[in-house]
Every structure is written in C-alpha cells, then in structure tokens.
Scaffold this motif. Structure first.
Motif, PDB file in Angstrom:
ATOM      1  N   ARG A  12      -4.967  -4.037   3.910  1.00 50.89           N
ATOM      2  CA  ARG A  12      -3.704  -4.463   3.296  1.00 50.89           C
ATOM      3  C   ARG A  12      -2.643  -4.847   4.320  1.00 50.89           C
ATOM      4  NH1 ARG A  12      -1.759  -1.083  -2.016  1.00 50.89           N
ATOM      5  NH2 ARG A  12      -3.330  -1.881  -3.476  1.00 50.89           N
ATOM      6  N   ASP A  13      -2.466  -4.001   5.309  1.00 48.34           N
ATOM      7  CA  ASP A  13      -1.334  -4.169   6.222  1.00 48.34           C
ATOM      8  C   ASP A  13      -1.738  -4.546   7.648  1.00 48.34           C
ATOM      9  OD1 ASP A  13       0.364  -3.372   4.104  1.00 48.34           O
ATOM     10  OD2 ASP A  13      -0.064  -1.270   4.558  1.00 48.34           O
ATOM     11  N   SER A  35      -5.695   0.680   4.215  1.00 46.43           N
ATOM     12  CA  SER A  35      -4.452   0.365   4.917  1.00 46.43           C
ATOM     13  C   SER A  35      -4.664  -0.758   5.928  1.00 46.43           C
ATOM     14  CB  SER A  35      -3.916   1.622   5.617  1.00 46.43           C
ATOM     15  OG  SER A  35      -2.719   1.336   6.311  1.00 46.43           O
ATOM     16  N   ASP A  69       2.094   1.948   9.166  1.00 50.13           N
ATOM     17  CA  ASP A  69       1.503   2.889   8.205  1.00 50.13           C
ATOM     18  C   ASP A  69       0.080   3.247   8.610  1.00 50.13           C
ATOM     19  OD1 ASP A  69       3.799   2.894   6.765  1.00 50.13           O
ATOM     20  OD2 ASP A  69       3.084   1.540   5.187  1.00 50.13           O
ATOM     21  N   THR A  70      -0.713   2.230   9.024  1.00 44.74           N
ATOM     22  CA  THR A  70      -2.093   2.498   9.448  1.00 44.74           C
ATOM     23  C   THR A  70      -2.112   3.408  10.661  1.00 44.74           C
ATOM     24  OG1 THR A  70      -2.700   0.271   8.667  1.00 44.74           O
ATOM     25  CG2 THR A  70      -4.295   1.426  10.053  1.00 44.74           C
ATOM     26  N   HIS A 113      -0.626  -1.872  11.946  1.00 41.37           N
ATOM     27  CA  HIS A 113       0.605  -1.662  11.180  1.00 41.37           C
ATOM     28  C   HIS A 113       1.083  -0.217  11.351  1.00 41.37           C
ATOM     29  CE1 HIS A 113       3.218  -1.219   7.595  1.00 41.37           C
ATOM     30  NE2 HIS A 113       3.430  -2.519   7.748  1.00 41.37           N
TER      31      HIS A 113
END
Length: 764
Positions: free
Chosen positions: A533-534, A530, A540-541, A538
């Motif tokens: 990617r982000d 995560s 989501d992380t 982020h």
C-alpha cells in the motif's frame, strides 16, 4: 516408386546396411550413457523445492546403480531387432494389423512414450532417414515393417522397454527425455548418413517422382490423417487435434494399439505431436531432389521468379504511397476479390518458375492463404490485410525450408498470433480499433522491408507481442483489475518472503512460541500489506518493522529492573502500533482484543522469567536487517498464495464484486497441466464453463510469477484464476480453446487435403 522383386544380392546388401546401422548405434551407447549421467549429476546440483531435489537425487542414484545393465540390455535389444529382419519377408514383431488386439497398460505406456521420442528423433533425421528408407525398400521390394530397426519408433520402443527391464523408473526416463532423445537423434543421424554413403558406394539409387509420392497415401491405403505412415512416429495419425489441447481423437501412436486410444500425457504434448505430424508430412512432400529441396538445402530461385517477386514489392510501395487518397474496402466482397488475386498471383508466379520445386512451393503457399482467407471467423478487414502477406511469406518459403517444418518460424508465429487475437471479434467490434491499426501497420512494414527473410517477421512479431500486452489491458475496467491482481501477488509474495526472513532472524534466539507464531502468521502479513500500500520504506512500514524487533525484545527474559522499567515505558506505544497493524489486515474488535491479550500475557510472563535475555546487539542487528529487508529477499522456492474476493476487497480496499475470483480449492491437478497453464499465449480466446454458465473469454494477462491469470469477456466481466485452479480447469475441460489448432497449421492441413485430391496442381 516402383518396387521390383528383390535379388539375393539386394537382400544381403539391405541386411548388411542394417547390421552396420545397429553396430553404429551400439558403438555410440557409451557416449550417450555418459551424457545422461552428466545431465543427472548437473540436475541434482540445481536448487529447487525439497520434493524436486529429492526426486532428482533418487533418479541420479537409480541411474548410477543400473546404467550399465541398461546399456547391456540396449545392445541386446537393438541386435534382437536386427535378428528379426534376417529372414526375407519375416513378419515384424509389432505387425500392422487391421484387427484389434488387447494389450497391457504397461505396453501401451511404453508405446506412447516411444512415439513421443520418435517424433523428435524423426524430425531431426527426416531427410536422411527418408532416403535410407526408400533405398532399402528398393533393395528388398517391400515396405519397411513397422518394427524395422531402421525406423526411429522401433529404436525408441526398444530403448523404453530396456530402460524398464533394467529396473529404472518411467518417471526417471521422463526426467532425462530431452537430452536422451537429442543424443539419440544425433547418433541415429550419423548412422543414416553412413548408410547413404554405403548405398552410394554400391550404386543403390531410386527414382524420385513427386507425383507418385503424393499419390502414395491413397495407393497404400493410408488416410490423410495418417499419411505420414509409421515412420513419423504415429504423429500423423492424430493430425486433427487442437493446438490448444482439446481432447484427442481415438487414434494411437501405433496403429495396432487399442488400449492407448484414450491417450496419455498432457494435451499440450499431444497437440505438439499432431502439429509436428502435419509439418513433417508437408516437409517430406517438399524435400525430394526432384523439387530442388534435396536434404532440405535451399536453392536459389530462378531469375524470372525473383524478378516477379521484386515487381510485387515495387507495386506495394506504390500502393502505400497513394493510400492517403484511397478508401480501403473491407467488405465481404473485398475478401472474395483478394482471394481471387491470391489465386491469380500464384498462377503468374508458377509461369515464371523454372523448376518443379518452385512450382510446388508457390502452390502450397497459395493454398495456405486461400484457406486463411476463407476463415469467416476472422473479420474481413483483417483478412484483406492478411492477403498482402502472400508474397513476403512466399519469399521466405523459397529461401528457408524450415518454414515448412518449424512450428516456431517467425512468419508462422506472427500470422498465428494475429489470427488468434481477432477470432473473437466481429467486423463491427474490431473496425477502427488499435488492434486493426497495428495489424495494418505490421503488414505495411513487412511488404516494404528491404530484407526478404525471416528477420522482418522476427522484428514485427516482437513488436506485436509488446503491443498485445498493452492492448489487452487498456480498457479501464480490465486495467483496474490487473492493477489489483498485481498488488495481490506482490502482497502474497512479500508475506512469504517476510515469513522466511523472520524465521531466519529468530532461528537462534530464545523467543517464546506465542511470539514466533504471531510474527510468522500475522505480523508478516501486516508488513506485506503495508509495503504494497505505502511502500517498503514508508514511515508506517518502518514502524511495523521496528515493532517486530521491539516485541521480540519485550517478550524475552528481563532479569534487571532497568530493563523491566524500559518495557513498561515503551509498552503503550508498542501496543498501539500492534493494534494499528492488525486493523490494516482486517483484524478488529473482539478478535483484535484476544490477540493483544495473548501478547500482553506473554510479556507479563517475561518479567518473571529467569532465563537468558536477548542482547541489545541482537535486537539492533534485527532492526537493521528488517529496515532493508527488500534488498535481501529473493523469489526462490515460494509457495502458493491464498486468494479470494475477500482478500482483494479487505486487503486492498476495493470493491471486488465485478471480478469472478476462481481460487485454488485443493483439487488434484497434474503437474503437466499446471505447466501447460503457464504456457498459454496472451490474446487467445477460450470457452469457460464456470458454475454452470458458459462464457467466451480472452486471455488478457498473467502476473509476474504467473500465479494469477485474468480472462475477460466481451460483456465486461472478468475472471481472475489462480494457477493450480487454471490447470484443474484445463484438465477437466472447463476451459477449452475456441480454436482447434493454429491458423497456419490448419491452412497447411487444408493445403495437403487439396494436394492429396489433386496432385497435378503442383506442376500446372
């Protein structure tokens, strides 16, 4: 040098010189011993892997116990070497023999290790030792024996033998090799200088005739490969091996050692030794007083020669000012023309030179450039531009003697790097490219730069390395692979770091083993993917980091009803986040359901547990730490990363079919091979044997931690190789450099060959 029959007085003086030399060496042993002890003490205090730290501690303890015995044995050994020379004409303990003899493995290893040490020592003491050697030979009327204590290799061999005799380990000697050979060189240098002073006081001098010295290799029956003789530590005997570590020839550090023919140590070390051997041969050719390089001190160039060199620079300025109206000729005929220009220019310069030394240097540089220009694997366009570097390199060679003895001199490095990068291209492939334009720009800068020393070569070499890093990865396909590979390493690095941090956070918490295993083995990977990617901050992380803390709290004991109610309320969102994270790393379907069931069963057990619960303060601290984890993690003591085409495709969401992934497979590989893999220079061309197919590839990129290495072929295919597997390929000969040695080293060797055959050309 003529060697006349010695008188008794001469022999006595030579023996007195040896006595003083050995006395001086022995007197310096306590200081050398202290240096080694201090080094090992400092080394033991450095951080590293557990294995490395244990090895360092063992080495320190072993030396602490036995260093006094080693010093005593060293005194005895060196004085024993002196005793061997006490009788006139006595045969050395290590005779130079034309026959073959079987020797033990330990003796072979000792001699190989001693020869490596002697190479470094001989490089530092070169000119003083050479003067001592000549004067001693003049006194005794014979060559120094191969085991003469005056020779660096004889000193080093006895040092190695006494080290092992004292009960110390050969591996520990390798550990202290750098400071040991450095301090030994300083000690020996001081003693050689003291002997020169003694000989001066006694009026011992010998004529220095360069012509006789050049012929000496033929007169004494030494081949060009071994023209250095034993005083070089045997490096000259192996002088035709590859700079990139090709299999060594069947030669030995000491000519009479047979069992060592198979070689020992890393190819990188052997290649450096052979390269140093060639440069030492050249330096000794040019470090005679008769050629104005006495004690490697530069002398001002003659006025007429300086004027001629300056005129060439003015001509270059005029040439470039009119280039807008010129059409450059890069045909093979143009290469022939510039080769003739190099020869004619050298002849004109030699007419302006006022000393034999200047003539010799001009000739050597001209021969080197003739060799470079005759290399038909270099595209003609590049050779035409290389020809224009003759005069700038000649200026450097006249002013800086280290050009002839230093493999890392900026002028050599620049030509070698440019040459190694173009050897894989034909004329059509390089014509009009950014690489050709950069080489042209660099030559123009050098020719017009106001300074004439190595400074300009240092500047443009740095610029070329930066350019190369961009150029090699600028193709779209290669750039995409590099981007992917960088993400792979970043992801694996973060996964390791998250695992380490999670272990630290949970160290003193009452957390069930099932939860620990899940966080360490699975959720750390989710966090890493995560973050790559982000981004680490982020949403989501951040949610995945919070889920780790929530899971730890939910799986702890819940003795109070309010806490159990809170778990029941938060559980659906937590499970949804866990499923989302598992899907991110490719854990789906039945595998995901099994993982979630294990976690929910663990959470159910927590309701019935009567053990102590984890306080909210601990959970809040964990959340805060995880939220800003990237500010605390470091890159120290990280392990190896897993790598596969599936990892690249699943974790990063790209099609990896165009990449040949060569991942670690657990094959044993020597540590020095791994170290060699980490030192490969970008741009070099190799032959890669992979799965039975051979490909010509260029080394174009390595990751920040040098765990991943990328090779690109002309047909567009790429090979992403993990570090240890790369070392294994080098070790097995599955990855071999297309060039046996660097461009300027090969040119130096060619020049020496021509001089061996025709010494008079140096002075014509």
């Amino acid at each position: 040098m003529d060697i006349s029959p010695p008188s008794t007085a001469h022999r006595r003086l030579a023996q007195l010189a040896r006595q003083r030399f050995v006395d001086g060496l022995c007197a310096g042993l306590p200081a050398l011993d202290k240096k080694l002890l201090d080094f090992l003490t400092e080394l033991m205090g450095r951080t590293g892997t557990v294995r490395d730290m244990q090895l360092r501690r063992d080495a320190w303890m072993g030396y602490q116990t036995r260093h006094k015995a080693w010093v005593e044995l060293m005194v005895r050994g060196w004085r024993g070497g002196l005793a061997q020379q006490s009788a006139p004409g006595r045969t050395a303990a290590m005779p130079m023999s034309d026959g073959l003899a079987l020797v033990g493995d330990d003796e072979v290893e000792n001699r190989i290790l001693a020869s490596r040490m002697a190479l470094t020592v001989a490089e530092q003491v070169g000119a003083p030792f050479d003067a001592v050697r000549q004067r001693t030979q003049h006194l005794e009327g014979r060559e120094l024996a191969s085991s003469d204590i005056l020779r660096p290799e004889a000193q080093c061999l006895r040092l190695v033998e006494q080290w092992l005799e004292a009960g110390l380990k050969r591996d520990d000697l390798q550990l202290v090799l750098d400071p040991l050979q450095r301090e030994l060189a300083n000690l020996a240098l001081a003693q050689y200088q003291a002997l020169l002073k003694l000989y001066d006081e006694q009026g011992v001098a010998v004529p220095n005739d360069l012509r006789a010295r050049v012929r000496r290799s033929t007169a004494t029956g030494v081949s060009r490969a071994g023209a250095l003789g034993p005083e070089s530590g045997g490096a000259g005997l192996a002088a035709h091996s590859a700079a990139q570590g090709l299999p060594p020839p069947h030669v030995t550090p000491f000519p009479h050692t047979v069992a060592a023919a198979a070689g020992s140590g890393s190819p990188l070390v052997r290649a450096r030794q052979r390269a140093q051997g060639v440069l030492m041969q050249l330096r000794r050719l040019l470090t005679q007083p008769v050629v104005a390089y006495d004690m490697v001190q530069p002398q001002p160039a003659s006025a007429a020669l300086v004027h001629a060199l300056s005129a060439e620079r003015v001509e270059a300025d005029l040439y470039y000012s009119g280039m807008a109206t010129l059409v450059e000729d890069y045909s093979p005929q143009a290469v022939v023309h510039v080769t003739n220009v190099v020869r004619e220019r050298a002849a004109e310069f030699k007419k302006k030179a006022s000393t034999a030394g200047e003539k010799a240097i001009i000739e050597v540089v001209a021969l080197m450039f003739q060799s470079i220009l005759s290399e038909d694997r270099i595209p003609p366009a590049v050779r035409v531009w290389f020809a224009r570097l003759q005069v700038p390199v000649l200026r450097v060679a006249l002013a800086e003697p280290e050009f002839f003895s230093n493999l890392t001199h900026p002028a050599r490095q620049l030509i070698d790097r440019m040459g190694s990068c173009v050897l894989g291209f034909d004329a059509s492939a390089i014509s009009g490219t950014a690489l050709e334009a950069e080489i042209r720009r660099i030559v123009q800068v050098i020719e017009q730069y106001p300074e004439t020393g190595k400074r300009v070569f240092e500047l443009v070499h740095g610029e070329f390395e930066k350019f190369l890093a961009r150029f090699l990865t600028e193709r779209q396909a290669t750039s995409r692979i590099v981007s992917v590979a960088q993400q792979v390493e970043q992801r694996e690095t973060l996964a390791i770091q998250y695992t380490i941090e999670l272990r630290a956070l949970l160290k003193d918490m009452p957390v069930r083993d099932e939860i620990r295993d899940f966080l360490f083995k699975t959720w750390a990977e989710v966090l890493a993917v995560s973050a790559v990617r982000d981004g680490p901050q982020h949403a989501d992380t951040a949610a995945y980091k919070r889920a780790a803390a929530d899971l730890v709290w939910a799986a702890s004991a819940k003795p109070h009803r309010a806490e159990r109610a809170k778990v029941i309320q938060q559980l659906p969102a937590l499970l949804q986040c866990l499923r989302q994270g598992l899907a991110l790393i490719g854990v789906t379907g039945a595998q995901q359901d099994a993982q979630i069931k294990l976690l929910t069963d663990t959470l159910a057990d927590a309701f019935l547990s009567k053990t102590a619960s984890i306080s909210q303060e601990h959970i809040d601290a964990m959340v805060k730490r995880l939220a800003n984890l990237e500010d605390f993690i470091s890159d120290e003591t990280l392990g190896d990363m897993p790598l596969s085409a599936d990892n690249i495709e699943l974790l990063l969401g790209i099609d990896a079919s165009s990449i040949h992934v060569i991942a670690d497979n657990g094959a044993p590989v020597q540590e020095d091979m791994v170290a060699w893999a980490q030192q490969l220079p970008l741009g070099v061309w190799f032959t890669l044997d992979h799965n039975g197919a051979s490909a010509q590839v260029q080394y174009v990129w390595h990751s920040q931690r040098k765990q991943l290495h990328l090779f690109a072929a002309m047909d567009g295919s790429s090979y992403l190789v993990q570090l240890k597997r790369l070392g294994a390929y080098l070790q097995a000969g599955l990855l071999t450099a297309q060039e046996e040695e660097s461009l300027t080293l090969r040119a130096t060797r060619d020049a020496l060959t021509k001089i061996d055959a025709n010494p008079e050309r140096l002075f014509e």
